[in-house]
Write a protein that holds these residues in place. Structure first.
Motif, PDB file in Angstrom:
ATOM      1  N   PHE A 373       0.824  -1.211   0.000  1.00 42.66           N
ATOM      2  CA  PHE A 373       0.000   0.000   0.000  1.00 42.66           C
ATOM      3  C   PHE A 373       0.859   1.263   0.000  1.00 42.66           C
ATOM      4  O   PHE A 373       1.992   1.273   0.486  1.00 42.66           O
ATOM      5  N   VAL A 374       0.310   2.339  -0.571  1.00 42.57           N
ATOM      6  CA  VAL A 374       0.963   3.645  -0.579  1.00 42.57           C
ATOM      7  C   VAL A 374       0.251   4.574   0.388  1.00 42.57           C
ATOM      8  O   VAL A 374      -0.969   4.737   0.310  1.00 42.57           O
ATOM      9  N   ASN A 375       0.996   5.176   1.299  1.00 43.99           N
ATOM     10  CA  ASN A 375       0.446   6.207   2.187  1.00 43.99           C
ATOM     11  C   ASN A 375       0.796   7.573   1.610  1.00 43.99           C
ATOM     12  O   ASN A 375       1.976   7.927   1.516  1.00 43.99           O
ATOM     13  N   LEU A 376      -0.216   8.315   1.204  1.00 43.42           N
ATOM     14  CA  LEU A 376       0.018   9.670   0.713  1.00 43.42           C
ATOM     15  C   LEU A 376       0.087  10.629   1.895  1.00 43.42           C
ATOM     16  O   LEU A 376      -0.782  10.619   2.764  1.00 43.42           O
ATOM     17  N   GLN A 382      -0.926  12.465   6.955  1.00 45.23           N
ATOM     18  CA  GLN A 382      -1.560  11.561   6.005  1.00 45.23           C
ATOM     19  C   GLN A 382      -2.741  12.226   5.301  1.00 45.23           C
ATOM     20  O   GLN A 382      -3.554  12.924   5.904  1.00 45.23           O
ATOM     21  N   VAL A 383      -2.821  11.994   3.988  1.00 41.44           N
ATOM     22  CA  VAL A 383      -3.911  12.507   3.170  1.00 41.44           C
ATOM     23  C   VAL A 383      -4.999  11.450   3.103  1.00 41.44           C
ATOM     24  O   VAL A 383      -4.722  10.281   2.855  1.00 41.44           O
ATOM     25  N   PHE A 392      -6.478  13.409  -3.188  1.00 38.67           N
ATOM     26  CA  PHE A 392      -5.504  12.727  -4.015  1.00 38.67           C
ATOM     27  C   PHE A 392      -5.719  11.225  -3.941  1.00 38.67           C
ATOM     28  O   PHE A 392      -5.035  10.511  -3.228  1.00 38.67           O
ATOM     29  N   VAL A 393      -6.680  10.733  -4.667  1.00 40.27           N
ATOM     30  CA  VAL A 393      -6.961   9.310  -4.699  1.00 40.27           C
ATOM     31  C   VAL A 393      -6.452   8.695  -5.995  1.00 40.27           C
ATOM     32  O   VAL A 393      -5.860   7.636  -5.996  1.00 40.27           O
ATOM     33  N   THR A 394      -6.666   9.382  -7.116  1.00 42.53           N
ATOM     34  CA  THR A 394      -6.327   8.785  -8.402  1.00 42.53           C
ATOM     35  C   THR A 394      -4.869   9.041  -8.773  1.00 42.53           C
ATOM     36  O   THR A 394      -4.233   9.992  -8.310  1.00 42.53           O
TER      37      THR A 394
END
Length: 558
Positions: A373-376, A382-383, A392-394
């Motif tokens: 998984f990527v944590n933005l 955290q976003v 910022f999902v896509t």
């Protein structure tokens, strides 16, 4: 021109072969010579433990055998000194000649420096992303896209014949749910929501409303009077096509192209799923029980057998996956690599079992790379990524924010099977804290040197003008050592299918170049100028080769 590691391996191998002949032992039994970087600089430039591996065969104590090897190699022109360490390690300190060897090798090889023939022309398919065409690509898909694309590039650079493929999951219940979701929003937007209730397992993102609006723009209200079951195929096909076109556009923008877009539906249209089940039956690996057809995956170490066809005659996703992998091998691929999300971890044993049941080796012909998984983050915070309305999902959102280069770089900074923190603000920062800026700035500095060289009317020196003795500072030697490491890093990255190795390497290379640049004047009038210019040119070759593998640009101005 052979690189210094090849020269050392050959020298050690010849010394051991001579000893084996003297002892009437077949040299074919000798272990392969492996070189590694010592952990400390005072332990030399390279080290090998081959004496400890070969001592029993040659009837010598490890340190005694190592001393014999040292005695044979100590006078070679490439070696300044060589010593025995510990229980039988051999540490090599290289002479100045190796500096010229490295720079000449880089410059003569150019775009091919670092290539190897690990794949020997064998065919490998890398299948990645393969997201269901039921919504836009999110950042998790984006990491998979970067990893899969770069793995393919690494393998291509390592002698494999690579094909990149996207498996389009366009069959099954999820496509029906997509069609029903768009159909329901279509009725809702036209004020008749009660006639087409939203499905319980429908897709709730805002993009479904966008799809419904497109239908209204193209067809108006003509489907309001059509029976829901009759119009469902239209909504399903329309939605999947628009979404798939969007996926293709996002990936193209991201620098990812595929040699093949493989349709899951084709497996059913060509009866390949039924043919695969029949092939398993003939091999004794499928059976019928309680009206269902099962795969004997426990014969291959899986914890339980797996259903291929349910008792109602409907195939499982696993059935089409087995058929798809049979199709891969039927197309002549020697190795099939699947890049999957980490949530598919439990799926790996049954696919390995299926590959073996199909007559292939799950170790030699099949590999899975798992993507965590990527944590933005934004400045460490955290976003939210819980809904489509999250900022910022896509994948497209992230590219809009930080650009293609930073997105690709950050996605492969860590091992693909480890969690990744991606700080959006850091990725935009023009400072040494931002690793992609740090790397690209090294290339911009080199380009600046080249421009100044031209502006000052200084001709590019030839390799014949290289004087190794004039580039002997610690910064210069460290940079040259880093250049010499590129071929081995490429090979390791290919064996491990590990893009992060190339990212780590290119970051270290940029750091070594910045240290050299800050410590030494390249274009000042002095005897070392031609040699330093050649060192800068060699650095540019390796830096651009590495960035090309990563699919990242090499800007000349920043």
């Amino acid at each position: 021109m052979a690189d210094v590691t090849t020269i050392l391996r050959d020298l050690i191998g010849e010394a051991l072969s001579d000893m084996a002949r003297q002892k009437e032992v077949s040299s074919d039994l000798l272990p392969e010579v492996h070189l590694e970087r010592p952990k400390r600089e005072d332990q030399g430039d390279w080290a090998t433990n081959v004496a400890m591996q070969a001592c029993k065969l040659l009837g010598e104590k490890p340190r005694d055998l190592a001393a014999m090897v040292v005695d044979r190699l100590k006078d070679d022109e490439h070696i300044r000194s060589v010593e025995v360490a510990g229980p039988g390690f051999i540490n090599f300190f290289l002479a100045d000649r190796w500096i010229g060897n490295v720079i000449s090798s880089v410059l003569s090889s150019g775009d091919d420096y670092g290539r190897c023939d690990l794949g020997k022309g064998r065919k490998v398919q890398v299948e990645f992303v393969s997201a269901n065409p039921t919504g836009p690509l999110h950042v998790g898909h984006g990491r998979g896209a970067a990893v899969g694309d770069i793995v393919g590039n690494i393998l291509d650079f390592s002698g494999w014949k690579v094909e990149k493929e996207y498996y389009v999951n366009d069959a099954g219940l999820q496509m029906s749910n997509l069609g029903k979701s768009t159909q329901s929003r279509y009725f809702e937007l036209l004020g008749q929501a009660d006639k087409a209730p939203f499905p319980e397992d429908g897709y709730k993102g805002d993009y479904i409303y966008d799809l419904a609006r497109q239908v209204i723009d193209d067809h108006g209200d003509e489907y309001l009077s059509v029976d829901l079951e009759e119009s469902l195929p239209f909504f399903r096909d329309f939605s999947s096509k628009v979404i798939l076109d969007g996926i293709k556009a996002d990936l193209k923008r991201f620098g990812v192209t595929f040699d093949c877009w493989f349709s899951e539906k084709s497996l059913y249209e060509n009866d390949q799923v039924l043919d695969t089940v029949e092939a398993l039956r003939k091999r004794g690996y499928s059976y019928e029980e309680d009206g269902a057809i099962w795969f004997r995956s426990t014969d291959f170490g899986d914890d339980k057998d797996r259903v291929l066809f349910r008792s109602n005659g409907v195939p499982t996703y696993f059935a089409s996956d087995v058929a798809y992998h049979k199709n891969k091998f039927d197309r002549g691929f020697d190795l099939a690599i699947d890049v999957w999300g980490a949530d598919h971890h439990g799926y790996v044993p049954r696919m390995r079992a299926a590959v073996e049941a199909l007559g292939k080796s799950p170790d030699d012909n099949f590999a899975v790379t798992l993507i965590q998984f990527v944590n933005l983050l934004r400045d460490g915070e955290q976003v939210s990524m819980s809904t489509r309305s999250g900022q910022f999902v896509t994948l497209s959102d992230v590219i809009d924010e930080v650009g293609v280069d930073a997105t690709r770089f950050y996605f492969v900074m860590r091992r693909s099977d480890s969690h990744l923190d991606f700080d959006l603000e850091l990725a935009k920062r023009e400072s040494s804290d931002n690793p992609v800026f740090y790397v690209q700035y090294a290339n911009a500095r080199i380009a600046s040197i080249t421009r100044n060289l031209r502006d000052k009317g200084i001709a590019m020196p030839s390799v014949d003008e290289l004087d190794e003795s004039l580039i002997s500072s610690s910064e210069e030697k460290k940079l040259i050592t880093r250049l010499s490491m590129f071929p081995e890093e490429v090979e390791k990255a290919a064996v491990e299918m590990a893009p992060h190795r190339i990212v780590n390497y290119v970051h270290d290379l940029a750091g070594d170049f910045h240290s050299f640049y800050n410590a030494h004047r390249v274009l000042d009038e002095n005897p070392s100028r031609p040699s330093r210019i050649l060192l800068v040119k060699a650095t540019h070759v390796v830096l651009t080769n590495a960035l090309r593998i990563l699919g990242i640009s090499a800007p000349e101005r920043m």
